[in-house]
Design a protein around this motif. Structure first.
Motif, mmCIF file in Angstrom:
data_model
loop_
_atom_site.group_PDB
_atom_site.id
_atom_site.type_symbol
_atom_site.label_atom_id
_atom_site.label_comp_id
_atom_site.label_asym_id
_atom_site.label_seq_id
_atom_site.Cartn_x
_atom_site.Cartn_y
_atom_site.Cartn_z
ATOM 1 N N VAL A 27 0.629 -1.132 -0.223
ATOM 2 C CA VAL A 27 0.196 0.102 0.181
ATOM 3 C C VAL A 27 0.855 1.095 -0.154
ATOM 4 O O VAL A 27 2.046 1.396 0.683
ATOM 5 C CB VAL A 27 -0.903 0.032 1.166
ATOM 6 N N TYR A 28 0.453 2.299 -0.880
ATOM 7 C CA TYR A 28 0.927 3.377 -0.952
ATOM 8 C C TYR A 28 0.442 4.550 -0.174
ATOM 9 O O TYR A 28 -0.802 4.711 -0.315
ATOM 10 C CB TYR A 28 0.996 4.105 -2.270
ATOM 11 N N PRO A 29 0.912 5.012 1.168
ATOM 12 C CA PRO A 29 0.372 6.059 1.851
ATOM 13 C C PRO A 29 -0.318 7.463 1.290
ATOM 14 O O PRO A 29 0.518 7.781 0.410
ATOM 15 C CB PRO A 29 1.244 6.312 2.844
ATOM 16 N N LEU A 30 -1.446 7.767 1.583
ATOM 17 C CA LEU A 30 -2.095 9.112 0.923
ATOM 18 C C LEU A 30 -2.025 10.094 1.925
ATOM 19 O O LEU A 30 -1.455 9.913 3.246
ATOM 20 C CB LEU A 30 -3.219 8.808 0.443
ATOM 21 N N GLY A 60 10.422 0.506 1.833
ATOM 22 C CA GLY A 60 10.440 1.788 1.199
ATOM 23 C C GLY A 60 9.807 2.931 1.715
ATOM 24 O O GLY A 60 9.519 2.950 2.919
ATOM 25 N N ASN A 61 8.887 3.629 0.867
ATOM 26 C CA ASN A 61 7.938 4.676 1.138
ATOM 27 C C ASN A 61 6.571 3.955 1.353
ATOM 28 O O ASN A 61 5.674 4.664 1.649
ATOM 29 C CB ASN A 61 7.919 5.716 0.450
ATOM 30 N N CYS A 62 6.690 2.699 1.349
ATOM 31 C CA CYS A 62 5.278 1.908 1.522
ATOM 32 C C CYS A 62 5.069 0.875 2.565
ATOM 33 O O CYS A 62 6.088 0.904 3.380
ATOM 34 C CB CYS A 62 5.241 1.175 0.026
ATOM 35 N N LEU A 63 4.133 0.083 2.886
ATOM 36 C CA LEU A 63 4.251 -0.977 3.710
ATOM 37 C C LEU A 63 3.535 -2.140 2.925
ATOM 38 O O LEU A 63 2.607 -1.978 1.943
ATOM 39 C CB LEU A 63 2.883 -0.475 4.768
ATOM 40 N N VAL A 64 4.029 -3.132 3.182
ATOM 41 C CA VAL A 64 3.484 -4.311 2.780
ATOM 42 C C VAL A 64 2.531 -5.086 3.756
ATOM 43 O O VAL A 64 3.036 -5.247 5.135
ATOM 44 C CB VAL A 64 4.605 -5.463 2.382
#
Length: 177
Positions: A27-30, A60-64
């Motif tokens: 997921v890419y945080p908004l 990275g800048n995301c979460l799994v």
């Protein structure tokens, strides 16, 4: 997103890819990202269905993340492009996880007025600059950028009514310059 959730669903992250073979997805945080929401009962898919996160790790800048009911790659690939978030009406509940100062979605569309009651306009956009937010208020001469900091924006825990600011000298004069 279904029509019944139009305006009610607040996205906090978007699913960008499947990861591995066990149903994990990235997921890419908004803008309204707040990680403690992932462990709360308020987390939902963009169609309003409950979403229970079972595990997560930084990538990275995301979460799994892994979620209940998703056990293989095909299921994870089916989530690509979907959003996760919460329902706006649940935000006011006392145990809803929120950071000090609240989440920025609640500023959108609200009128901004000065302590003297002078209208500045309505918040059209909220921008994140690290941990700080800036309210963007369009006007005739251009945008007014108002830092959402305690020295300028008076405390407001609500979701309706005007936002009251105590602008430093010159803040409202620079729009359109």
């Amino acid at each position: 997103m279904g029509d019944r959730l139009q305006g009610e669903f607040v996205p906090i992250a978007e699913v960008v890819k499947a990861v591995g073979l066990r149903g994990e997805f990235k997921v890419y945080p908004l803008l309204d990202w707040y990680e403690p929401l992932l462990g709360s009962p308020y987390l939902v898919w963009d169609d309003g269905a409950a979403l229970e996160i079972r595990g997560r790790r930084t990538s990275g800048n995301c979460l799994v993340v892994s979620a209940a009911g998703l056990t293989d790659r095909d299921a994870a690939e089916g989530t690509i492009g979907r959003s996760v978030g919460f329902l706006r009406s649940r935000y006011i509940e006392t145990d809803f996880p929120k950071p000090p100062g609240g989440l920025p979605f609640r500023y959108l569309g609200r009128e901004v007025v000065t302590l003297a009651g002078e209208s500045v306009g309505k918040v059209d956009e909220v921008r994140r600059h690290g941990p700080q937010f800036t309210l963007v208020v369009p006007g005739v001469g251009g945008e007014t950028l108002i830092p959402a900091v305690a020295q300028i924006l008076l405390p407001d825990e609500g979701m309706t009514g005007p936002l009251v600011i105590d602008p430093p000298e010159g803040l409202l004069d620079v729009a359109g310059d």
